[in-house]
Write a protein that holds these residues in place. Sequence first.
Motif, mmCIF file in Angstrom:
data_model
loop_
_atom_site.group_PDB
_atom_site.id
_atom_site.type_symbol
_atom_site.label_atom_id
_atom_site.label_comp_id
_atom_site.label_asym_id
_atom_site.label_seq_id
_atom_site.Cartn_x
_atom_site.Cartn_y
_atom_site.Cartn_z
ATOM 1 N N UNK A 140 0.835 -1.203 0.000
ATOM 2 C CA UNK A 140 0.000 0.000 0.000
ATOM 3 C C UNK A 140 0.868 1.251 0.000
ATOM 4 N N UNK A 141 0.510 2.206 -0.851
ATOM 5 C CA UNK A 141 1.298 3.428 -1.006
ATOM 6 C C UNK A 141 0.751 4.605 -0.203
ATOM 7 N N UNK A 142 -0.468 4.509 0.253
ATOM 8 C CA UNK A 142 -1.103 5.637 0.921
ATOM 9 C C UNK A 142 -1.926 5.148 2.102
ATOM 10 N N UNK A 143 -2.586 6.058 2.773
ATOM 11 C CA UNK A 143 -3.453 5.702 3.893
ATOM 12 C C UNK A 143 -4.682 4.975 3.348
ATOM 13 N N UNK A 144 -4.756 3.693 3.612
ATOM 14 C CA UNK A 144 -5.847 2.876 3.055
ATOM 15 C C UNK A 144 -7.008 2.691 4.032
ATOM 16 N N UNK A 145 -6.934 3.291 5.193
ATOM 17 C CA UNK A 145 -7.989 3.102 6.197
ATOM 18 C C UNK A 145 -9.377 3.474 5.671
ATOM 19 N N UNK A 146 -9.542 4.638 4.997
ATOM 20 C CA UNK A 146 -10.872 4.967 4.455
ATOM 21 C C UNK A 146 -11.361 3.957 3.417
ATOM 22 N N UNK A 147 -10.427 3.465 2.596
ATOM 23 C CA UNK A 147 -10.779 2.482 1.568
ATOM 24 C C UNK A 147 -11.235 1.174 2.207
#
Length: 212
Positions: A140-147
């Motif tokens: 994962x390259x970014x903050x995936x929490x929302x996804x």
Amino acid sequence: MDRHAVELMRCMLCSESQPVAQSCRKCLAILGHYYCDKCKLLDDDKSKNIFHCDRCGICLSGCKSDYYHCDTCEACVSVSARDKHGCKEKRLHCDCPICGEQFFDSVHSIIQAECLHLMHEPCLNKHIQYSYKCPVCSASLCDTKPIFTEIDSYMRISCMPVEYRKTQALVFCNDCHKRSVTRFHFIYHKCQDCSSYNTSLLSTFNESDNGA
């Protein structure tokens, strides 16, 4: 064109042909705010900071005090990344995994992801609009929490066909690099160790089976 081999230039103001220099020998006009005699580089953007690195053999964008030359990587690295830049022999002498342009000759800023892979910053910003996965290792390259929160909501109301309800999946997590067993789904599989949905399906089996 080999910029280092350039010997003559023509002034665009008076058309005088002459050896490369920062100013015109005839009309005395300053042809560039920055001039490097080694690279034969002229740049008239006063808002841009440029410096020459003898060991790199090229001019680089930025303040010289913000960079140091790493002899292993054979490139200038940000001082702020001295202890975490993933030192590797000739590290910048390779291509951006997104656009294919070589890092060493690029005019774009370079970003090191959490997985230590390098990408052009503009390429990365565009890439994460369509995918949160590293194009090299799939981390994962970014903050995936929302996804992943949205996927959790979807999974709570998603029902598999009866014939798949006892099917289990062995998955590999691209974030924590662990294997785990979860319920099989046509689209999403959640890592049972770190709760990431950034997983790869390895195999499937029924609950009644002895193993994967």
